[in-house]
Structure formats: C-alpha cells, structure tokens
Design an enzyme around this catalytic site. Structure first.
Site, mmCIF file in Angstrom:
data_model
loop_
_atom_site.group_PDB
_atom_site.id
_atom_site.type_symbol
_atom_site.label_atom_id
_atom_site.label_comp_id
_atom_site.label_asym_id
_atom_site.label_seq_id
_atom_site.Cartn_x
_atom_site.Cartn_y
_atom_site.Cartn_z
ATOM 1 N N LYS A 22 7.233 15.717 70.480
ATOM 2 C CA LYS A 22 8.364 14.987 71.078
ATOM 3 C C LYS A 22 9.666 15.780 70.920
ATOM 4 C CE LYS A 22 10.485 11.610 68.564
ATOM 5 N NZ LYS A 22 11.938 11.731 68.404
ATOM 6 N N ASN A 23 9.920 16.249 69.710
ATOM 7 C CA ASN A 23 11.222 16.869 69.455
ATOM 8 C C ASN A 23 11.348 18.267 70.042
ATOM 9 O OD1 ASN A 23 11.962 14.545 68.252
ATOM 10 N ND2 ASN A 23 11.794 15.273 66.139
ATOM 11 N N ARG A 92 18.628 8.595 71.807
ATOM 12 C CA ARG A 92 19.784 9.206 71.169
ATOM 13 C C ARG A 92 19.887 10.703 71.454
ATOM 14 N NH1 ARG A 92 21.704 12.229 67.707
ATOM 15 N NH2 ARG A 92 23.789 11.764 66.972
ATOM 16 N N CYS A 116 22.494 5.191 64.914
ATOM 17 C CA CYS A 116 21.189 4.573 65.118
ATOM 18 C C CYS A 116 20.727 4.025 63.793
ATOM 19 C CB CYS A 116 20.198 5.579 65.682
ATOM 20 S SG CYS A 116 19.663 6.762 64.462
ATOM 21 N N ARG A 121 25.109 9.521 62.474
ATOM 22 C CA ARG A 121 24.712 10.613 63.374
ATOM 23 C C ARG A 121 25.860 11.137 64.263
ATOM 24 N NH1 ARG A 121 18.548 9.711 65.155
ATOM 25 N NH2 ARG A 121 18.615 11.973 65.191
ATOM 26 N N PRO A 122 26.844 11.756 63.620
ATOM 27 C CA PRO A 122 27.958 12.342 64.386
ATOM 28 C C PRO A 122 27.496 13.538 65.234
ATOM 29 C CG PRO A 122 28.084 13.020 62.092
ATOM 30 C CD PRO A 122 26.956 12.029 62.176
ATOM 31 N N ILE A 123 28.317 13.946 66.209
ATOM 32 C CA ILE A 123 27.974 15.137 67.021
ATOM 33 C C ILE A 123 29.099 16.176 66.991
ATOM 34 C CG2 ILE A 123 26.311 13.998 68.557
ATOM 35 C CD1 ILE A 123 28.611 13.951 70.678
ATOM 36 N N LEU A 125 29.452 18.857 65.346
ATOM 37 C CA LEU A 125 29.004 20.261 65.368
ATOM 38 C C LEU A 125 28.619 20.696 66.782
ATOM 39 C CD1 LEU A 125 26.846 20.235 62.105
ATOM 40 C CD2 LEU A 125 29.050 21.348 62.423
ATOM 41 N N ASP A 306 11.560 13.668 58.395
ATOM 42 C CA ASP A 306 10.657 12.897 59.254
ATOM 43 C C ASP A 306 9.282 12.659 58.614
ATOM 44 O OD1 ASP A 306 12.634 12.818 61.146
ATOM 45 O OD2 ASP A 306 11.809 14.430 62.379
ATOM 46 N N ILE A 328 19.192 14.162 54.272
ATOM 47 C CA ILE A 328 19.571 14.389 55.677
ATOM 48 C C ILE A 328 20.244 13.162 56.306
ATOM 49 C CG2 ILE A 328 18.770 15.177 57.952
ATOM 50 C CD1 ILE A 328 18.301 17.275 55.792
ATOM 51 N N ARG A 398 8.072 5.240 70.555
ATOM 52 C CA ARG A 398 8.989 6.326 70.918
ATOM 53 C C ARG A 398 8.437 7.683 70.489
ATOM 54 N NH1 ARG A 398 13.589 6.050 67.859
ATOM 55 N NH2 ARG A 398 13.753 8.150 68.655
HETATM 56 C C1 EPZ Z 1 16.534 15.975 64.920
HETATM 57 O O1 EPZ Z 1 17.626 15.056 65.024
HETATM 58 C C2 EPZ Z 1 15.291 15.174 65.219
HETATM 59 N N1 EPZ Z 1 15.388 14.604 66.550
HETATM 60 C C3 EPZ Z 1 15.106 14.084 64.175
HETATM 61 O O2 EPZ Z 1 13.866 13.434 64.428
HETATM 62 C C4 EPZ Z 1 15.062 14.720 62.787
HETATM 63 O O3 EPZ Z 1 14.992 13.706 61.813
HETATM 64 C C5 EPZ Z 1 16.308 15.575 62.560
HETATM 65 O O4 EPZ Z 1 16.446 16.560 63.629
HETATM 66 C C6 EPZ Z 1 16.309 16.328 61.240
HETATM 67 O O5 EPZ Z 1 15.199 17.176 61.188
HETATM 68 C C7 EPZ Z 1 15.119 15.343 67.626
HETATM 69 O O6 EPZ Z 1 14.798 16.525 67.538
HETATM 70 C C8 EPZ Z 1 15.157 14.676 68.932
HETATM 71 P P1 EPZ Z 1 20.436 16.967 62.983
HETATM 72 P P2 EPZ Z 1 19.124 15.595 65.088
HETATM 73 O O7 EPZ Z 1 21.500 17.228 63.972
HETATM 74 O O8 EPZ Z 1 19.149 16.825 65.914
HETATM 75 C C9 EPZ Z 1 24.361 15.698 60.510
HETATM 76 C C10 EPZ Z 1 12.369 11.651 64.670
HETATM 77 O O9 EPZ Z 1 11.966 10.739 63.904
HETATM 78 N N2 EPZ Z 1 25.126 16.147 61.686
HETATM 79 O O10 EPZ Z 1 19.736 18.128 62.375
HETATM 80 O O11 EPZ Z 1 19.987 14.478 65.473
HETATM 81 C C11 EPZ Z 1 23.627 14.383 60.790
HETATM 82 O O12 EPZ Z 1 24.470 13.284 60.602
HETATM 83 C C12 EPZ Z 1 13.820 12.043 64.702
HETATM 84 O O13 EPZ Z 1 11.633 12.226 65.470
HETATM 85 C C13 EPZ Z 1 26.499 16.212 61.615
HETATM 86 O O14 EPZ Z 1 27.122 15.907 60.602
HETATM 87 O O15 EPZ Z 1 19.358 15.957 63.584
HETATM 88 C C14 EPZ Z 1 22.507 14.431 59.805
HETATM 89 O O16 EPZ Z 1 22.968 14.019 58.556
HETATM 90 C C15 EPZ Z 1 14.709 11.139 63.948
HETATM 91 N N3 EPZ Z 1 27.191 16.594 62.739
HETATM 92 C C16 EPZ Z 1 22.173 15.928 59.721
HETATM 93 O O17 EPZ Z 1 23.318 16.609 60.249
HETATM 94 C C17 EPZ Z 1 26.555 16.942 63.885
HETATM 95 O O18 EPZ Z 1 27.237 17.310 64.860
HETATM 96 C C18 EPZ Z 1 20.933 16.325 60.492
HETATM 97 O O19 EPZ Z 1 21.069 16.050 61.856
HETATM 98 C C19 EPZ Z 1 25.161 16.877 63.942
HETATM 99 C C20 EPZ Z 1 24.458 16.486 62.819
#
Ligand code: EPZ
Length: 424
Positions: A22-23, A92, A116, A121-123, A125, A306, A328, A398
């Site tokens: 999926k990811n 998301r 969520c 989950r900020p964006i 970065l 995960d 995380i 999902r």
């Molecule tokens: C991906 O989410 C996966 N989703 C998640 O899988 C997975 O848990 C996660 O990576 C960690 O491995 C997909 O690939 C679709 P991150 P993502 O950005 O990209 C912080 C599942 O169950 N952060 O690496 O959203 C954030 O808050 C799902 O399949 C910032 O601070 O994860 C978190 O604490 C759930 N600012 C950490 O980084 C940002 O701009 C990790 O988030 C982005 C992230």
C-alpha cells in the site's frame, strides 16, 4: 456496519501470500502524474486507499484502466490541478499529490490532510522542501495552493527528521526541477527505493535511494513504463505475527526477508523458528512464546511503528515481560485498551507500554482503533479462546485486501459479518 468474527484458540497451518505494498502503490500512483505517456503498475493491492488515489487521478484528468491487480494510468490528458476536499479526506497520504501535480502542471490546489487517529501529523517538512525547490505555497483555511512561477530549481534540502511522506513529495518535484537536488537525512524506507526505481524507469536520474542522501539530477520530462509494486512488508509482518501469536507453522510467500530485518530476530528471540527460502519466510511457532524484550520504534532500518501493534499482540500471551516505546506517532497505543478486553495485561505510560504476558486470553467485543491496531486485534483474537468481534473494520480494509480471505488460507476461523447478524 461490518465486523470480523473470529473463533480463536487454534494453531494456523498453510501458505499465505503477500500483496503489493500500500505505502508504495500510493506514491507510485501520484508519480504517474509526472509522466507524458501511459504507465502500467502490476501487483497493486485492492485497497480502499488505492481506489481513492485512482479517483484523485481521474479528477485530475487521467484515464484509469484496472484489470485485477494491474492499474494502467494514462496521464496524457491531465489538465486539472485541483483535488476536491472530499477526495483528499478519503486518504491522508493524498498530500503526496502536491509535489507531483505542481511539478507537472505548474500549480496544485488541495486541502490540508489534517490529523488522524495516530496524532497531529504535520506537513511542515513537505512544504519546506517544496518551497526550497521554488514552489510558492500559500495555506489558507486548511487549503494549500502551490504554484511554480519561475520553474523548479534543484536545491540542497536537509530534513530535520527522515519523514517518509516529505521525502516522497520532494523527490516527486525534484525529478523535473532544473539542476541537482540533494535531500539530506532522507527517509530510507524500502518504499522510497521503490519510488526511485519507478521514476528512474521513466527516465529520472536519482541516486542514493536507501542511503539517507538522495541525489536527483532533474530531467525535462518523464516517459511511461511498466512497473511491479514491491511486496508489502507490513502485511508480511502481520501474517508472521498472526502465526507467532496463534501458533502453528506457516509460509508467508513472497515476503522479502531483507525488508524485515528488525522484526525477524525478535520473532526468533520469542522462540519462533524461521526458515528463509526462495518461496518466502516459513515460521514455526513454539508452544508458548517468550517476551520480546525492549522494542523501540524508529525510522527504517529501525523497528517500524507500523509493526508495533502486531508484535505487541504476540507479546500479550508470551511468557515474561516485553516493553514498547513509540517514537514516531504520539497516539499509537490505542489498541492496548482493546487488547485488555481480551485479558491482556498492559501498562501504558505516555509513549511507553509494558506488557506482562498472560497464559490465557479470551475472546471479546472490540473496536478497531486504526489500521495496524485493528489487524493486531485479529492476531490476538486468533490466540484467544472463544469468539471475538472486531468492529469498525473500515480501518483494516484500508491496508489489507481481505483479511478474512487471506487468514482463512491458514485455517483460521474468521468471517465478515454485519452488525445486525451479531445482535440476533
Ligand atoms: C508513512 O506515513 C506511512 N504512510 C505510515 O503508514 C507510517 O506509519 C509512517 O510513514 C512512518 O513509517 C504512508 O506511506 C502512506 P512520516 P507518513 O512523514 O509519511 C513527523 C500505515 O499504517 N512529521 O515519516 O505520514 C510526523 O508527525 C501508515 O500504513 C513532521 O513533523 O510518515 C511523525 O511524527 C500509518 N513533519 C513522523 O514525522 C512533517 O512534515 C513520521 O511521519 C512530516 C512528518
């Protein structure tokens, strides 16, 4: 509402396949937008999130053909840069369309994905990296509007945290930027490697995937290609943990051991015998598992967040104590309260959970709190004596094509029922 009904207490036996990841499929579908010709993805999982990504592509003007697990995306007529809120909210990770749509069309407009069940989950970065490449991004009332007034230019971008989504978004924009982009402290997850491999197949020039430093030499355009999505390492981990929890002997076919290096030694430590061969991973569970020690989630190659919930399900019936620290996401122990309804003993304090293994677990009426937490409830229910009902399984759908169909291959007694059926 649909539920899963599981009769537990029986060991599992047989072979279970791993579907496409999926990811990986989600960013790959977003990447298709960058191409000038049709792209064909094989081994796409049949998930609601994948269907949502296809609806977004159609809204943008792409033509989609689907046959079994193959999805063909023809982006040649793409023309719309706007994704309506209801489509964005279905999933998301739809924010990954920001980089690709703005890079291809010069602008993108979509709503902020928001928090969520796992946390805020900020964006920030994602936005920082895209701005460094020359995107002008405005945020207004939860809407994001990005435009590229002077073209994208390569840049050196340092991520303070190796975010998976931010790395993907920046990579998607950088492949069409002029000059070289370097992403430092990039995520090293195998799904990033899959995305880079696909983009390179389409003519991109990306080096360093998996190393933490990605180097991208921008190209003016990408062509089409045919690509096979990598196997889902989280699904593979789920099946292995179901086997470890319920007991028995299973073959997880198509699982890639090199993607599971942080999990396999823990399963061995718990007493499972593993055999890796060309067919996949064979797991033979002991009569009773031992505790898994201290597990701390961290970015790849560390132990994945995960897989935390499914491994915790194994720890619940193990002999001795196990501990889990989540680094995380701030809200990733919600399954533990549901586990306790089945007789598990867990003490949660902030981002840490201590599990005291018990000899017997009983079936109960539980509710899936999130995707992986829900799957972990199934792993625990397979161990528990008697009948378990898991409600709110839309979360599970999902990320798992058809959990009950696949686990039935191992002889599990599991079926999908309507809520009304349970009441009667
Ligand atoms: C991906 O989410 C996966 N989703 C998640 O899988 C997975 O848990 C996660 O990576 C960690 O491995 C997909 O690939 C679709 P991150 P993502 O950005 O990209 C912080 C599942 O169950 N952060 O690496 O959203 C954030 O808050 C799902 O399949 C910032 O601070 O994860 C978190 O604490 C759930 N600012 C950490 O980084 C940002 O701009 C990790 O988030 C982005 C992230």
């Amino acid at each position: 509402m649909q539920c899963l009904k599981i009769e537990g207490g029986f060991p599992l036996q047989g072979e279970i396949p791993v579907h496409g990841a999926k990811n990986s499929a989600l960013p790959l579908l977003a990447a298709a937008v960058l191409c000038r010709e049709e792209v064909i993805f094989h081994n796409c999982p049949g998930l609601s999130d994948v269907a949502a990504a296809c609806r977004i592509l159609e809204q943008l003007g792409c033509r989609i053909r689907r046959e079994g697990s193959t999805i063909a995306v023809d982006p040649s007529a793409i023309g719309n840069h706007w994704v309506p809120d209801h489509l964005m909210r279905e999933m998301r990770s739809s924010v990954v369309f920001l980089g690709s749509v703005a890079a291809r069309l010069g602008e993108a407009s979509l709503c902020f994905p928001g928090g969520c069940e796992l946390g805020a989950r900020p964006i920030d970065l994602h936005l920082m990296g895209l701005r460094a490449l020359g995107m002008e991004i405005t945020e207004q009332e939860r809407h994001i509007y990005a435009r590229v007034p002077n073209g994208l230019r390569g840049a050196r971008i340092h991520l303070r945290f190796p975010s998976v989504g931010a790395t993907e978004n920046i990579l998607l924009a950088a492949v069409l930027a002029e000059g070289e982009t370097v992403i430092e402290n990039a995520a090293r997850e195998p799904e990033i490697g899959d995305l880079a491999a696909f983009l390179n197949c389409c003519g991109a020039k990306i080096r360093g995937a998996g190393s933490g430093t990605l180097m991208v030499e921008g190209v003016p355009r990408l062509h089409g290609c045919s690509y096979t999505v990598m196997p889902d390492r989280i699904e593979a981990a789920t099946w292995l943990c179901c086997g470890a929890s319920a007991g028995g002997e299973i073959l997880v076919s198509g699982a890639r051991p090199e993607h599971l290096e942080s999990l396999l030694p823990l399963l061995e430590r718990m007493g499972c015998r593993l055999r890796l061969d060309a067919a996949g991973i064979r797991l033979q569970a002991p009569e009773r598992l031992s505790g898994c020690g201290e597990v701390v989630t961290s970015p790849y190659p560390g132990f994945p967040t995960d897989m935390q919930a499914v491994l915790m399900a194994c720890a619940c019936s193990a002999e001795g104590e196990s501990s889990f620290e989540e680094t995380i996401f701030e809200n990733r122990f919600r399954h533990s309260a549901e586990f306790e309804k089945m007789g598990a003993r867990i003490q949660v304090e902030g981002m840490k959970a201590r599990v005291y293994g018990v000899r017997s677990l009983q079936g109960a009426d539980v509710t899936a709190t999130d995707l992986r937490g829900g799957a972990a409830m199934a792993a625990l229910a397979l161990r528990a004596e008697g009948s378990t009902i898991i409600r709110d399984i839309r979360h599970i759908d999902r990320g798992y094509e058809c959990l009950e169909r696949d686990l039935s291959l191992l002889g599990a007694s599991i079926r999908r029922v309507n809520e009304e059926e349970i009441k009667s």
